[in-house]
Design a protein around this motif. Structure first.
Motif, short mmCIF file in Angstrom:
data_model
loop_
_atom_site.label_atom_id
_atom_site.label_comp_id
_atom_site.label_asym_id
_atom_site.label_seq_id
_atom_site.Cartn_x
_atom_site.Cartn_y
_atom_site.Cartn_z
N ASP A 67 0.85 -1.18 0.00
CA ASP A 67 0.00 0.00 0.00
C ASP A 67 0.90 1.24 0.00
O ASP A 67 1.48 1.59 1.01
CB ASP A 67 -0.90 -0.02 1.24
N ALA A 68 0.98 1.90 -1.16
CA ALA A 68 1.85 3.07 -1.31
C ALA A 68 1.04 4.37 -1.31
O ALA A 68 1.54 5.41 -1.76
CB ALA A 68 2.66 2.96 -2.59
N LEU A 99 1.69 -4.74 3.28
CA LEU A 99 2.83 -3.91 3.67
C LEU A 99 2.51 -2.46 3.33
O LEU A 99 2.13 -2.15 2.21
CB LEU A 99 4.09 -4.35 2.93
N ILE A 100 2.67 -1.59 4.32
CA ILE A 100 2.22 -0.22 4.18
C ILE A 100 3.39 0.77 4.24
O ILE A 100 4.24 0.68 5.13
CB ILE A 100 1.19 0.11 5.27
N ASP A 136 -2.06 7.69 13.61
CA ASP A 136 -3.39 7.12 13.82
C ASP A 136 -3.57 5.85 12.99
O ASP A 136 -4.16 4.87 13.46
CB ASP A 136 -4.47 8.14 13.44
N GLU A 137 -3.08 5.89 11.77
CA GLU A 137 -3.16 4.74 10.88
C GLU A 137 -2.48 3.52 11.51
O GLU A 137 -3.04 2.41 11.54
CB GLU A 137 -2.51 5.07 9.55
N VAL A 152 5.99 0.05 7.35
CA VAL A 152 7.39 0.36 7.09
C VAL A 152 7.58 1.88 7.11
O VAL A 152 7.09 2.59 6.23
CB VAL A 152 7.85 -0.21 5.75
N SER A 153 8.30 2.39 8.12
CA SER A 153 8.55 3.82 8.24
C SER A 153 9.88 4.20 7.61
O SER A 153 10.89 3.53 7.84
CB SER A 153 8.57 4.24 9.72
N PRO A 154 9.90 5.27 6.82
CA PRO A 154 11.17 5.78 6.30
C PRO A 154 11.90 6.59 7.37
O PRO A 154 11.36 6.80 8.47
CB PRO A 154 10.72 6.68 5.15
#
Length: 213
Positions: A67-68, A99-100, A136-137, A152-154
């Motif tokens: 999910d981009a 995967l987000i 929140d997501e 996945v956080s950058p």
């Protein structure tokens, strides 16, 4: 049954989405892109459809769905949660992983995991609404054990046009700096990390983060 080399990229026309598609195709994945407008990526297959219109049949058989989706205007920020929860509902009870592409603002700055980056005094005020929406997501995803999600956080400095170095540090819930004291990663290196996670599936039900080595 899922196909181990078949993945979907939702919002595949965005800058993140296109690079994730390119990285996955280069590694031999069979990629289907989903977007509202005509295909602008290198996906071998394409479905022109908005996220909220995607059904269980659309995503049947994929090993993973990336999910981009991204939103930045005040009226669209709640869609971070709305859209990812819709995808989670669609994939609920299946073996397909979700995967987000997350944000850096929700990363913690303390080992006790009490303070998130976007709540610190020096965090740029103009980015607080987006960071809050993605926090929140993530909070809503944490409530679910019926879908195989990974957030996945950058790094803090997420560079759309940054170079592809081919190297990154894999971290967890806390803001992590490289040896130069930087929290930075390019979209291209983030795409590498995302496809690595698609291949490994090592962090189901977790948030991970990545920073340039």
């Amino acid at each position: 049954m899922t196909d181990t080399r078949k993945i979907a990229v939702v919002a595949s026309n965005g800058r993140n989405g296109r690079l994730i598609v390119r990285e996955a195709v280069a590694r031999g994945f069979d990629v289907t892109g989903f977007a509202r407008s005509e295909n602008k990526s290198e996906a071998q297959h394409f479905v022109q459809k908005g996220i909220m219109d995607i059904t269980a049949d659309d995503l049947a058989g994929f090993e993973a769905v990336v999910d981009a989706f991204g939103a930045w205007t005040p009226e669209t920020l709640p869609l971070h949660t709305t859209t990812s929860q819709h995808l989670a509902d669609v994939l609920s009870g299946t073996q397909t992983r979700l995967l987000i592409v997350g944000g850096a603002g929700s990363l913690y700055v303390d080992p006790e995991h009490k303070t998130q980056l976007y709540k610190t005094p020096d965090f740029p005020k103009e980015y607080v609404p987006t960071a809050s929406a993605q926090a929140d997501e993530l909070a809503e995803l944490r409530k679910r054990d019926d879908v195989k999600w990974t957030f996945v956080s950058p790094a803090g400095d997420f560079q759309a046009d940054g170079e592809r170095t081919g190297s990154y540090i894999l971290a967890g819930e806390e803001l992590t700096l490289n040896e130069r004291g930087e929290s930075v990663i390019s979209y291209a290196d983030f795409a590498i990390a995302m496809v690595d996670e698609v291949e490994s599936g090592n962090h189901v039900g977790q948030r991970i983060s990545v920073v340039r080595r």
